[in-house]
Write a protein that holds these residues in place. Structure first.
Motif, short mmCIF file in Angstrom:
data_model
loop_
_atom_site.label_atom_id
_atom_site.label_comp_id
_atom_site.label_asym_id
_atom_site.label_seq_id
_atom_site.Cartn_x
_atom_site.Cartn_y
_atom_site.Cartn_z
N GLU A 44 39.22 17.91 16.96
CA GLU A 44 39.30 16.96 15.90
C GLU A 44 39.01 17.54 14.41
OE1 GLU A 44 40.46 14.16 16.60
OE2 GLU A 44 40.60 14.20 18.82
N VAL A 45 39.72 17.92 13.78
CA VAL A 45 39.54 18.57 12.44
C VAL A 45 39.21 17.57 11.37
CG1 VAL A 45 40.69 19.95 10.77
CG2 VAL A 45 41.40 20.48 12.63
N SER A 46 39.78 16.25 11.39
CA SER A 46 39.21 15.28 10.46
C SER A 46 38.04 15.09 10.64
CB SER A 46 40.25 14.19 10.67
OG SER A 46 40.00 13.52 11.95
N LEU A 47 37.45 14.85 11.96
CA LEU A 47 35.95 14.29 12.18
C LEU A 47 35.07 15.50 11.69
CD1 LEU A 47 33.79 12.78 13.27
CD2 LEU A 47 34.25 13.59 15.74
N ARG A 48 35.63 16.77 12.02
CA ARG A 48 34.75 17.80 11.53
C ARG A 48 34.61 18.06 9.94
NH1 ARG A 48 37.88 22.30 13.61
NH2 ARG A 48 38.52 22.77 11.72
N ARG A 49 35.48 17.56 9.28
CA ARG A 49 35.51 17.56 7.88
C ARG A 49 34.48 16.59 7.28
NH1 ARG A 49 41.92 18.74 6.90
NH2 ARG A 49 41.77 20.80 7.17
N VAL A 50 34.48 15.39 8.14
CA VAL A 50 33.82 14.18 7.52
C VAL A 50 32.26 14.54 7.87
CG1 VAL A 50 32.91 11.92 8.14
CG2 VAL A 50 35.49 12.62 7.88
N LEU A 51 31.90 15.38 8.73
CA LEU A 51 30.63 15.73 9.17
C LEU A 51 29.95 16.79 8.45
CD1 LEU A 51 30.65 15.43 13.10
CD2 LEU A 51 29.71 13.89 11.56
N THR A 52 31.01 17.46 7.77
CA THR A 52 30.32 18.62 6.94
C THR A 52 30.77 18.46 5.66
OG1 THR A 52 32.56 19.88 7.29
CG2 THR A 52 30.67 20.37 8.58
N ASP A 53 31.17 17.20 5.14
CA ASP A 53 31.58 16.80 3.75
C ASP A 53 30.09 16.95 2.92
OD1 ASP A 53 32.33 15.85 1.32
OD2 ASP A 53 33.34 14.25 2.14
N PRO A 54 30.26 17.86 1.83
CA PRO A 54 28.99 17.96 0.88
C PRO A 54 28.86 16.72 0.06
CG PRO A 54 30.73 19.49 0.26
CD PRO A 54 31.24 18.91 1.40
N ALA A 55 29.87 15.91 0.11
CA ALA A 55 29.77 14.99 -0.91
C ALA A 55 29.26 13.54 -0.12
CB ALA A 55 31.18 14.49 -1.36
N ARG A 86 23.06 17.07 8.96
CA ARG A 86 22.48 16.88 7.74
C ARG A 86 22.17 17.79 6.76
NH1 ARG A 86 18.70 14.50 11.75
NH2 ARG A 86 18.36 12.16 11.49
N THR A 87 22.47 19.14 7.17
CA THR A 87 22.60 20.16 6.54
C THR A 87 23.92 20.59 5.95
OG1 THR A 87 22.66 21.74 8.39
CG2 THR A 87 20.36 21.27 7.37
N ARG A 88 23.78 21.65 5.08
CA ARG A 88 25.01 21.99 4.25
C ARG A 88 25.61 23.09 5.04
NH1 ARG A 88 27.01 21.05 -1.03
NH2 ARG A 88 28.47 22.88 -1.67
N TRP A 89 27.13 23.09 5.00
CA TRP A 89 27.65 24.22 5.62
C TRP A 89 28.78 24.61 4.54
CZ3 TRP A 89 26.30 25.96 10.36
CH2 TRP A 89 25.57 25.02 11.06
N SER A 90 28.86 26.15 4.49
CA SER A 90 29.83 26.79 3.52
C SER A 90 31.42 26.34 3.82
CB SER A 90 29.65 28.06 3.64
OG SER A 90 28.36 28.24 3.14
#
Length: 271
Positions: A44-55, A86-90
């Motif tokens: 689930e690419v879209s979910l992954r992006r939401v969970l790592t969205d720095p905004a 919760r943390t930031r991912w590159s």
């Protein structure tokens, strides 16, 4: 991983260690649940992006992860994933790579707790050697047209009852979800993780004949003194090594074999 992702993974590893230090936590069950989350976010690419969205606020992402996973996995796994988002991912994919690593570490921790880690290390190494020398087997395990069920059954025939259950689980996950890696590189990564569980480095030792227990102890002690770390030896017997041994630690090779010396001498004469 770079920058923020490396720091986030290190923090997650610390939380995992704290969890698995608690004897009431089933590390094997935790490993399976983390592997399931890995598969979900890989798919689930879209979910992954939401969970790592720095905004997005870290707490909001953690709450989303808890809502999605709370009924699917145990509390320990859900809390661990929530802490990670919760943390930031590159990069968003780094989160999935980290979860996969945590799943493998959890399985290796279970093996260590039960006194099976040394066997698992050796079995991973031996299986890697079998794969590299058997093109038919490698082709069967990496065939994209073959079903997952067929690969699982093949691995069970090869490893079931012959290897520790931890080894079979680790190899099966790698084969059925390679995530773009070669089988060889995946097995090498698993071996390194296994060695890290005891803060050991891995030395691949190639000799013409099997080494005695005394020779293994002496070599291990010498390498530990040289590198400043306890050393785990993966022994590979190759009759083409005419004498002495060849040792590889990471990218560094220590050539002590007679065959290498002859080859070096030939190059010097030719030059």
């Amino acid at each position: 991983m770079n920058g923020a992702s490396r720091e986030a993974l290190a923090a997650a590893r610390e939380r995992l260690d704290a969890l698995t230090d608690n004897t009431s936590v089933d590390a094997t069950k935790l490993a399976g649940e983390l592997a399931a989350v890995t598969a979900l976010l890989d798919r689930e690419v879209s979910l992954r992006r939401v969970l790592t969205d720095p905004a997005q606020a870290g707490e909001a992402k953690a709450e989303l992860a808890q809502r999605l996973l709370g009924s699917q996995v145990g509390g320990e796994a859900a809390d661990l994933v929530a802490g990670m988002v919760r943390t930031r991912w590159s990069q968003s994919r780094d989160l999935v790579d980290a979860l996969e690593e945590l799943a493998n570490v959890a399985d290796l921790t279970a093996a260590q707790t039960s006194g099976r880690l040394d066997d698992v290390e050796d079995e991973l190494f031996r299986f890697g050697r079998i794969v590299s020398s058997n093109t038919g087997l490698r082709a069967a395990l990496t065939d994209r047209k073959a079903s997952t069920a067929a690969k699982v059954e093949l691995l069970h025939q090869l490893l079931g009852g012959r290897a520790k259950p931890d080894t079979e689980r680790l190899v099966t996950r790698l084969v059925t979800a390679p995530r773009g890696r070669s089988l060889e590189s995946g097995l090498e990564s698993l071996s390194k993780l296994a060695a890290e569980r005891r803060d050991r480095m891995v030395a691949v030792v190639t000799s013409a004949v099997p080494l005695s227990d005394t020779q293994k102890r002496r070599l291990g002690a010498a390498l530990a003194k040289l590198y400043g770390h306890q050393m785990h030896l993966n022994i590979d017997v190759d009759p083409e090594v005419l004498g002495g041994i060849r040792v590889q630690v990471g990218d560094e090779v220590i050539n002590g074999s007679l065959a290498d010396r002859i080859e070096d001498a030939g190059r010097r004469l030719a030059g």
